[in-house]
Design a protein around this motif. Structure first.
Motif: not given
Length: 210
Positions: A5-12, A39-43, A48-56, A74-79
């Protein structure tokens, strides 16, 4: 083979329907604006450019963001392979709302439960009825086949209750539970004189719970 897992946490948002005595975010809800959909979609795209595969998606309470469904889509669409909501679980008591979250792409739920009974949990959250709603949210999440990993903040008010809480988690068949020592920042810092237990005192209860 277990996927790394390579993860990003996004405080929405910092908005929340609880007002926990141990909240690490303090009063940010009162002066930090909710992140916009753009802002969130941009994040999400940048990650994804850094091959992140997990979002919280986290907060505050992420399910209070008015566009949370679209953000998950959108997260699902971005795989993104793993899409998690880190939540207090109260809004998930509405199973129809939870179904929409799952259909949008959520596959993991991270609800927070801080006591084995309302007298403990509701006192810490300062939200009467929050225990029953969170419990219902966990039950609904398991019913819909979502991966459930709970979080409990250890405080002076609940550390003796940890063994009973662990039994409850096993009974509910959660997939994972974790106990986290209170982070002494934000509201917890303001309440530090009474909410922070000694680690030597909590250890026997923590070992028993685990």
């Amino acid at each position: 083979m277990i996927m790394e897992r390579k993860k990003i946490d996004i405080k929405v948002t910092f908005h929340c329907n609880n007002c926990c005595d141990f909240c690490a975010q303090g009063n940010k809800r009162s002066f930090i604006k909710m992140k916009t959909k753009h802002e969130i979609i941009k994040a999400l795209k940048d990650a994804k450019k850094g091959k992140i595969n997990s979002v919280v998606f986290t907060g505050g309470e992420p399910t209070l963001h008015p566009e949370i469904i679209e953000l998950i889509k959108e997260a699902k669409k971005l795989k993104y392979k793993f899409i998690q909501l880190q939540t207090n679980g109260r809004t998930l008591a509405d199973i129809e709302f939870l179904k929409k979250l799952k259909e949008a792409g959520v596959n993991e739920i991270g609800p927070a439960l801080h006591g084995s009974k309302p007298q403990i949990h509701d006192k810490l959250t300062n939200s009467p009825g929050s225990f029953n709603q969170t419990l219902k949210g966990i039950i609904n999440s398991k019913k819909l086949g979502l991966y459930v990993l709970t979080n409990t903040v250890i405080t002076s008010l609940n550390y003796k209750d940890l063994p009973k809480l662990a039994k409850l988690f096993v009974y509910l068949k959660v997939d994972q539970f974790q106990f986290a020592f209170v982070h002494i920042i934000g509201t917890a810092w303001e309440n530090r004189k009474w909410i922070v237990p000694k680690k030597t005192e909590i250890l026997p209860y923590l070992y028993k719970a685990l």
